[in-house]
Design a protein around this motif. Structure first.
Motif, mmCIF file in Angstrom:
data_model
loop_
_atom_site.group_PDB
_atom_site.id
_atom_site.type_symbol
_atom_site.label_atom_id
_atom_site.label_comp_id
_atom_site.label_asym_id
_atom_site.label_seq_id
_atom_site.Cartn_x
_atom_site.Cartn_y
_atom_site.Cartn_z
ATOM 1 N N GLU A 115 27.937 -13.807 11.659
ATOM 2 C CA GLU A 115 28.328 -15.218 11.676
ATOM 3 C C GLU A 115 27.537 -16.016 10.640
ATOM 4 O OE1 GLU A 115 27.859 -16.256 15.807
ATOM 5 O OE2 GLU A 115 29.890 -15.588 16.296
ATOM 6 N N GLY A 116 26.259 -15.687 10.476
ATOM 7 C CA GLY A 116 25.441 -16.365 9.469
ATOM 8 C C GLY A 116 25.924 -16.077 8.058
ATOM 9 N N MET A 117 26.254 -14.819 7.787
ATOM 10 C CA MET A 117 26.746 -14.442 6.463
ATOM 11 C C MET A 117 28.085 -15.118 6.177
ATOM 12 S SD MET A 117 26.359 -12.883 3.613
ATOM 13 C CE MET A 117 25.160 -11.589 3.707
ATOM 14 N N GLU A 118 28.962 -15.159 7.158
ATOM 15 C CA GLU A 118 30.261 -15.824 6.973
ATOM 16 C C GLU A 118 30.062 -17.301 6.671
ATOM 17 O OE1 GLU A 118 33.706 -18.258 8.035
ATOM 18 O OE2 GLU A 118 31.846 -18.180 9.162
ATOM 19 N N GLN A 119 29.125 -17.929 7.345
ATOM 20 C CA GLN A 119 28.875 -19.359 7.109
ATOM 21 C C GLN A 119 28.370 -19.584 5.685
ATOM 22 O OE1 GLN A 119 26.499 -21.372 9.999
ATOM 23 N NE2 GLN A 119 26.746 -23.336 8.997
ATOM 24 N N ILE A 120 27.475 -18.740 5.206
ATOM 25 C CA ILE A 120 26.957 -18.877 3.840
ATOM 26 C C ILE A 120 28.081 -18.655 2.820
ATOM 27 C CG2 ILE A 120 25.494 -17.756 2.092
ATOM 28 C CD1 ILE A 120 23.490 -17.237 4.448
ATOM 29 N N LEU A 121 28.915 -17.660 3.069
ATOM 30 C CA LEU A 121 29.967 -17.324 2.103
ATOM 31 C C LEU A 121 31.164 -18.268 2.146
ATOM 32 C CD1 LEU A 121 29.911 -13.444 2.398
ATOM 33 C CD2 LEU A 121 29.122 -14.826 0.464
ATOM 34 N N GLU A 122 31.466 -18.860 3.290
ATOM 35 C CA GLU A 122 32.693 -19.658 3.408
ATOM 36 C C GLU A 122 32.491 -21.127 3.779
ATOM 37 O OE1 GLU A 122 35.207 -18.342 2.221
ATOM 38 O OE2 GLU A 122 35.331 -16.236 2.773
ATOM 39 N N ARG A 123 31.383 -21.462 4.421
ATOM 40 C CA ARG A 123 31.235 -22.832 4.942
ATOM 41 C C ARG A 123 29.823 -23.384 4.745
ATOM 42 N NH1 ARG A 123 31.283 -22.571 10.328
ATOM 43 N NH2 ARG A 123 31.013 -20.338 10.449
ATOM 44 N N MET A 124 29.267 -23.227 3.547
ATOM 45 C CA MET A 124 27.901 -23.648 3.288
ATOM 46 C C MET A 124 27.768 -25.177 3.279
ATOM 47 S SD MET A 124 25.310 -21.807 0.627
ATOM 48 C CE MET A 124 26.200 -22.198 -0.835
ATOM 49 N N PHE A 125 28.750 -25.864 2.724
ATOM 50 C CA PHE A 125 28.758 -27.326 2.713
ATOM 51 C C PHE A 125 30.195 -27.814 2.628
ATOM 52 C CE2 PHE A 125 28.296 -25.900 -1.649
ATOM 53 C CZ PHE A 125 29.211 -26.669 -2.342
ATOM 54 N N VAL A 126 30.376 -29.099 2.911
ATOM 55 C CA VAL A 126 31.706 -29.703 2.885
ATOM 56 C C VAL A 126 31.840 -30.528 1.608
ATOM 57 C CG1 VAL A 126 33.270 -31.308 4.061
ATOM 58 C CG2 VAL A 126 31.839 -29.757 5.398
ATOM 59 N N VAL A 127 32.953 -30.345 0.898
ATOM 60 C CA VAL A 127 33.214 -31.082 -0.330
ATOM 61 C C VAL A 127 33.663 -32.494 0.042
ATOM 62 C CG1 VAL A 127 34.628 -31.196 -2.419
ATOM 63 C CG2 VAL A 127 33.870 -28.982 -1.552
ATOM 64 N N PHE A 177 42.181 -18.409 0.636
ATOM 65 C CA PHE A 177 42.160 -17.096 1.294
ATOM 66 C C PHE A 177 40.711 -16.754 1.583
ATOM 67 C CE2 PHE A 177 41.907 -12.459 1.456
ATOM 68 C CZ PHE A 177 42.925 -12.182 2.353
ATOM 69 N N ARG A 178 40.291 -16.960 2.800
ATOM 70 C CA ARG A 178 38.893 -16.775 3.189
ATOM 71 C C ARG A 178 38.736 -15.407 3.865
ATOM 72 N NH1 ARG A 178 36.023 -21.690 2.995
ATOM 73 N NH2 ARG A 178 37.366 -23.401 2.400
ATOM 74 N N SER A 179 38.503 -14.407 3.033
ATOM 75 C CA SER A 179 38.422 -13.037 3.542
ATOM 76 C C SER A 179 37.282 -12.861 4.542
ATOM 77 C CB SER A 179 38.251 -12.047 2.391
ATOM 78 O OG SER A 179 37.009 -12.235 1.742
ATOM 79 N N ASN A 180 36.173 -13.526 4.317
ATOM 80 C CA ASN A 180 35.031 -13.370 5.216
ATOM 81 C C ASN A 180 35.307 -13.977 6.589
ATOM 82 O OD1 ASN A 180 33.228 -12.137 3.199
ATOM 83 N ND2 ASN A 180 33.538 -14.096 2.188
ATOM 84 N N THR A 181 36.037 -15.082 6.625
ATOM 85 C CA THR A 181 36.424 -15.692 7.895
ATOM 86 C C THR A 181 37.417 -14.787 8.616
ATOM 87 O OG1 THR A 181 36.052 -17.896 6.975
ATOM 88 C CG2 THR A 181 37.399 -17.760 8.973
ATOM 89 N N ARG A 182 38.342 -14.204 7.865
ATOM 90 C CA ARG A 182 39.300 -13.262 8.467
ATOM 91 C C ARG A 182 38.564 -12.052 9.041
ATOM 92 N NH1 ARG A 182 44.794 -13.751 6.221
ATOM 93 N NH2 ARG A 182 44.824 -15.649 4.967
ATOM 94 N N ASN A 183 37.587 -11.550 8.294
ATOM 95 C CA ASN A 183 36.829 -10.387 8.754
ATOM 96 C C ASN A 183 35.960 -10.732 9.958
ATOM 97 O OD1 ASN A 183 38.026 -8.835 6.818
ATOM 98 N ND2 ASN A 183 36.304 -8.896 5.409
ATOM 99 N N LEU A 184 35.410 -11.929 9.985
ATOM 100 C CA LEU A 184 34.636 -12.361 11.148
ATOM 101 C C LEU A 184 35.522 -12.384 12.391
ATOM 102 C CD1 LEU A 184 32.077 -13.451 12.490
ATOM 103 C CD2 LEU A 184 32.779 -15.737 11.752
ATOM 104 N N ARG A 185 36.765 -12.834 12.240
ATOM 105 C CA ARG A 185 37.703 -12.842 13.371
ATOM 106 C C ARG A 185 37.942 -11.435 13.904
ATOM 107 N NH1 ARG A 185 42.126 -15.551 10.844
ATOM 108 N NH2 ARG A 185 40.896 -17.274 10.089
ATOM 109 N N ILE A 186 38.079 -10.463 13.012
ATOM 110 C CA ILE A 186 38.292 -9.075 13.417
ATOM 111 C C ILE A 186 37.076 -8.568 14.202
ATOM 112 C CG2 ILE A 186 38.573 -6.704 12.570
ATOM 113 C CD1 ILE A 186 40.141 -7.933 10.163
ATOM 114 N N VAL A 187 35.884 -8.863 13.696
ATOM 115 C CA VAL A 187 34.657 -8.415 14.370
ATOM 116 C C VAL A 187 34.499 -9.108 15.714
ATOM 117 C CG1 VAL A 187 32.138 -8.364 14.240
ATOM 118 C CG2 VAL A 187 33.484 -7.825 12.216
#
Length: 136
Positions: A20-32, A104-114
């Protein structure tokens, strides 16, 4: 008796916390500001031709590696690898590759699978998903 730091163990709860931490860094580090969309290192790295896309895929592969160590099926890990590969292909388009990578947020998709696997096989590893609710 060996003591481990929180989140560094091999138990499912620790693995979930790391993923979950890695997904946050890769996909949701900050809001534009202005578009109110989260952005992470994955999109930022996609702006660097060649090495950025490969780096983002390598970081995303960490999630799939942890999933494999959890004993997830080959099919689930293959789906995750497919998501990473597709994301890498999108990000390989010079400069504009960051645009499809933004959607296309592959890391978020993969987090859902896990998470689905962990919730089924290791329900004790479940954590509260505390996210700000719009309008709250």
């Amino acid at each position: 008796m060996r003591r481990e730091l929180p989140g560094l163990g091999s138990d499912p709860a620790s693995v979930r916390q790391r993923i979950e931490g890695m997904e946050q860094i890769l996909e949701r580090m900050f809001v534009v500001p202005g578009i109110n969309k989260p952005v992470g290192l994955d999109v930022i790295l996609s702006l660097i031709p060649g090495v950025g896309t490969i780096s983002a895929a390598a970081l995303g592969s960490y999630i799939a590696w942890e999933a494999r160590n959890l004993g997830m099926s080959k099919w689930q890990v293959a789906r995750m690898a497919g998501n990473i590969g597709f994301d890498m292909l999108l990000g390989a388009i010079p400069v504009i590759g960051a645009i499809p990578d933004f959607f296309f947020r592959s890391n978020t998709r993969n987090l859902r699978i896990v998470r689905k696997h962990l919730d089924k096989k290791h329900p004790g590893s479940r954590t509260l998903d505390v996210q700000a609710t719009p309008g709250a």
